[in-house]
Design a protein around this motif. Structure first.
Motif, short mmCIF file in Angstrom:
data_model
loop_
_atom_site.label_atom_id
_atom_site.label_comp_id
_atom_site.label_asym_id
_atom_site.label_seq_id
_atom_site.Cartn_x
_atom_site.Cartn_y
_atom_site.Cartn_z
N GLN B 16 0.83 -1.21 0.00
CA GLN B 16 0.00 0.00 0.00
C GLN B 16 0.86 1.25 0.00
O GLN B 16 0.50 2.26 -0.60
N TYR B 20 0.53 3.89 -2.77
CA TYR B 20 0.16 5.24 -2.37
C TYR B 20 1.17 6.25 -2.92
O TYR B 20 0.82 7.27 -3.49
N GLU B 31 -2.22 -3.72 -7.56
CA GLU B 31 -1.53 -4.46 -6.51
C GLU B 31 -1.75 -5.96 -6.66
O GLU B 31 -2.81 -6.40 -7.07
#
Lengths: 710, 121
Positions: B16, B20, B31
């Motif tokens: 993440q 991000y 992902e």
């Protein structure tokens, strides 16, 4: 660092820690299972990696030494021992502490961590190979193209001969040149002399090589960093030739590049020797001749082709890029609560819609209302389902508990589980954990006998504790049974009399005797141990289960064992209720406790001589008049209704004016000012917008009994 | 249209963080939680870059790199591996399998961006 990322880290690490624990316990039984050991290593590795990433350096450093040990184990250089497992379990707890206490930013207990680390270092000390010299190129600790200003401009000559397989590692050499271009002034010459004849040409190979001159203020290491990914497979020369040239600021790179591009001579001569020829101190300023040599040149088109190809590639990449939907996503529990809450509101509004539609007898509206109802219910089911988690995650925690506890007490206990896949609402599951711990502790401490005692009575040395979960209707039953000594009713009763909990003359049923162990201040343990015997525990269990709108029951056979059964609702958000009316007010009774409804006429009351009892098919059932309890003064109907509810194997009636029917409702709390009001567990909004209180049958009965006693 | 990058890591938090950071500088990010997952998602977009962890369940990073290089679509796509300092051997194995480069964990967002920019431009 953004907060949700940090939360993701904490959540993930917590999960990894419990996975670590489960795997460790499994490894204890199968110390050579390479798959399990790989899993352990991976968990530690990920904890270390992400901890360092998110600034939890202490956890990262602490985990490093443990990871080292498991790396050795993974490679077969070290065997798993009980000591290692014990230490790792301790380490796991310590990491959990670090994570929980100060958000991991400072050590929780330096003494502990130090001891654990030292033990691990001792274990690995004999096996560890000498620390590998760290590759200076490995760490990209500074941004790649960071400029480190130097006072003077330097001129570097770079020859870059990539390996033929350069393209197969996904490297675009032009990108490297572009990267250099950002560092200063550049002149590039591509050599194409190694490109073979067409029949031998492999389009996947890189035949080009480059000469580059760069005038820059960055250090040579920074230039070297540009080639960091290709340096081991390519021929690379980087030389500072400032001194050879002299005044490098005089070089006109724009003109130089123009000349190179236009001149076929350059692709056979080293850029270094050429620049020397034109810009060496003796010949400074002789750049003019370069411009005159406008000969045919095949390099530029090749360069262009590469560029164009790269661009096209990027374009198609962009065209095909689509947002991806993940197979599963992590969602903040609060958001789901909000969703369930909104669905709850929707259920209410939908009920209003249905009611209005049928009242107006509008066929179109009725059809729409039915559709809305169908969708609302589906939505509600999905919403609730999202919150459901398998109970197995909670079960696995107990393996550790049983292991530690049985060791501490010198007992041998085996824990088996069943129905780990049974799903329960997340909130219920979370609140269930502590009561279960209490019960299992009690099972092991009071229930299971010492191994030699067990052998004497002809039982297996190893005691058994069995956890079962199963769904039954709208409830989940959780059973904890042991094959220990069972509960001695006589001792319980004596103890209760001694503590003044019951009178000596009281005639108690088995269920009543067993329910005594749930009373506050009750303990039969001869000795107060760490584990149990303080008389707190079972009453806490009962309260916790009741707070979850559940019930807990005990069954026991002396000498054979004890079974504790908990019945819990699947979810706390919605209850199936029976809607009743008293005067102008509506109330909801939880349907799970309701057995039946009967009429109560004035004649019935007279027959009972004013006592609050009613005859239900021959058996006498006491009742509570809710109208009296709530002080409702409106006129009493001639025929009232009695809702018979079951509680602790007893039936008790609740008298109301009218039974309206089954009603599924969304439970809303009453807010902090009313949270202590006894007998009401919440409220709900009805289809017509009015509020109905949800009654807590258990509390109402207890209250009545208390008043009767006084 | 932004370029698309796939990040493969069994650690959701690292994944993440990568996603991000890269989304923040304008990339599209898909992902995947391990090699197997990555291979099932490989046709979802034309990727400009794949960033993969090495130590993962089901299919590790090295195997994934080999699999990707065998796929004509991914043959020339840059692949970065996430390594730790202690993983010099796997770094070499990764290079031999066809990785473009590596990023050493732990890294800061700006370091990640620098390396990504280096290979995708």
């Amino acid at each position: 660092m953004n907060d949700s990322l940090q939360n993701a880290y904490i959540e993930e690490t917590t999960e990894l820690l419990s996975e670590l624990e489960i795997t460790l316990l499994a490894v204890e039984d199968a110390p050579t299972d390479t798959e399990l050991i790989a899993k352990l290593f991976r968990a530690l590795h990920t904890i270390k990696g992400s901890s360092a990433m998110f600034g939890f350096d202490d956890i990262a450093m602490f985990t490093h030494d443990i990871e080292t040990a498991y790396d050795l184990i993974r490679n077969g250089k070290l065997l798993v021992t009980k000591q290692i497992i014990d230490l790792t379990l301790l380490a796991r707890d310590e990491i959990a502490n670090m994570l929980a206490k100060t958000g991991g930013k400072s050590r929780s207990n330096e003494g502990n961590t130090k001891k654990i680390i030292e033990s691990f270092r001792e274990i690995v000390s004999g096996y560890q190979t000498a620390e590998k010299p760290s590759d200076t190129n490995v760490s990209i600790s500074k941004p790649i193209s960071e400029k480190q200003p130097d006072t003077a401009w330097q001129l570097y000559y770079i020859r870059f001969v990539p390996s033929k397989d350069l393209f197969l590692t996904g490297t675009n050499p032009l990108m490297l040149i572009d990267e250099l271009r950002e560092m200063g002034d550049l002149a590039v010459s591509a050599f194409v002399d190694k490109i073979p004849a067409f029949e031998n040409f492999n389009p996947e190979s890189c035949y080009c090589y480059w000469d580059i001159l760069i005038r820059t203020q960055v250090k040579i290491d920074t230039i070297r960093d540009v080639f960091i990914f290709v340096s081991d497979s390519s021929e690379l020369t980087i030389e500072n030739i400032t001194k050879e040239i002299g005044n490098v600021s005089e070089i006109d790179f724009v003109k130089l590049q123009e000349s190179i591009s236009a001149d076929s001579n350059f692709h056979t001569h080293s850029l270094r020797s050429l620049i020397k020829t034109y810009y060496s101190p003796s010949l400074a300023g002789v750049s003019e001749p370069l411009n005159d040599r406008n000969l045919l040149n095949e390099r530029t088109p090749l360069n262009d082709r590469l560029h164009t190809a790269a661009k096209q590639n990027q374009q198609t990449a962009a065209e095909h890029a689509e947002a991806d939907s993940q197979a599963s996503i992590r969602v903040n529990a609060g958001k789901i609560d909000e969703l369930v809450n909104l669905v709850g509101e929707l259920v209410t509004i939908q009920a209003q819609l249905s009611e209005n539609a049928s009242r107006q007898e509008d066929q179109v509206m009725i059809t729409i209302a039915e559709e809305v109802e169908r969708i609302t219910w589906a939505l509600r089911d999905i919403g609730l389902n999202i919150r459901m988690l398998p109970i197995g995650t909670t079960f696995s925690k107990f393996k550790r508990l049983v292991r530690d506890l049985s060791r501490e007490l010198g007992k041998e206990v085996e824990l088996t589980t069943d129905g780990a896949e049974t799903e329960l609402d997340k909130t219920v599951l979370e609140k269930l954990s502590d009561p279960l711990v209490h019960i299992i502790r009690n099972c092991i401490d009071h229930g299971i006998e010492m191994p030699d005692v067990r052998e004497k009575v002809g039982k297996d040395r190893v005691g058994k504790v069995h956890l079962t979960a199963l769904q039954s209707g709208g409830n989940v039953l959780i059973q904890i049974s042991d094959n220990g000594a069972g509960i001695d009713k006589q001792i319980i009763k004596e103890k209760a009399i001694q503590n003044g909990l019951v009178s000596e003359s009281a005639e108690l049923t088995d269920a009543e005797i067993y329910s005594l162990i749930f009373m506050s201040g009750f303990s039969t343990a001869k000795q107060v141990t760490n584990v149990s015997g303080r008389g707190v525990g079972m009453d806490v269990v009962k309260r916790a289960i009741e707070a979850l709108r559940g019930v807990v029951e005990v069954e026991s056979t002396l000498g054979k064992g004890t079974t504790i059964t908990m019945k819990l609702p699947l979810t706390l958000a919605i209850i199936d209720g029976l809607l009743v009316k008293i005067g102008d007010d509506s109330y909801v009774l939880p349907l799970s406790s309701v057995e039946e409804c009967i009429e109560l006429s004035r004649a019935d009351i007279q027959k009972a001589h004013g006592r609050h009892i009613v005859n239900v098919r021959g058996s006498i059932v006491p009742y509570i008049s809710l109208r009296e309890r709530f002080g409702i003064t409106s006129e009493r109907p001639d025929i009232e209704q009695v809702v018979i509810a079951a509680m602790n194997e007893r039936s008790i009636g609740f008298v109301v004016d009218q039974v309206l029917g089954q009603h599924q409702t969304v439970l809303k709390s009453l807010g902090k000012y009313y949270k202590n009001v006894e007998g009401v567990s919440g409220a709900t909004i009805l289809g017509d917008g009015t509020v109905a209180l949800i009654l807590d049958i258990k509390k109402l009965i207890e209250r009545e009994e208390l008043e009767e006693k006084n | 249209m932004p370029k698309t990058i796939m990040t493969v890591d069994d650690s959701a938090s690292v994944r993440q963080m990568v996603a991000y950071t890269l989304r923040d500088v304008g990339f599209d990010v898909i992902e995947a939680c391990d090699g197997v997952d990555a291979l099932t998602k490989i046709d979802k977009a034309v990727f400009s870059l794949i960033i993969t962890d090495l130590n993962m369940p089901r299919m590790d990073g090295i195997t994934l790199i080999k699999e990707l290089r065998a796929n004509p679509k991914i043959k020339f796509t840059p692949i970065l591996m996430l390594t730790t300092e202690s993983q010099n051997e796997s770094k070499l194995a990764g290079k031999n399998a066809g990785a473009t480069g590596w990023i050493v964990k732990p890294f800061k967002p700006e370091q990640l961006v620098a390396v990504v920019k280096k290979v995708v431009g």
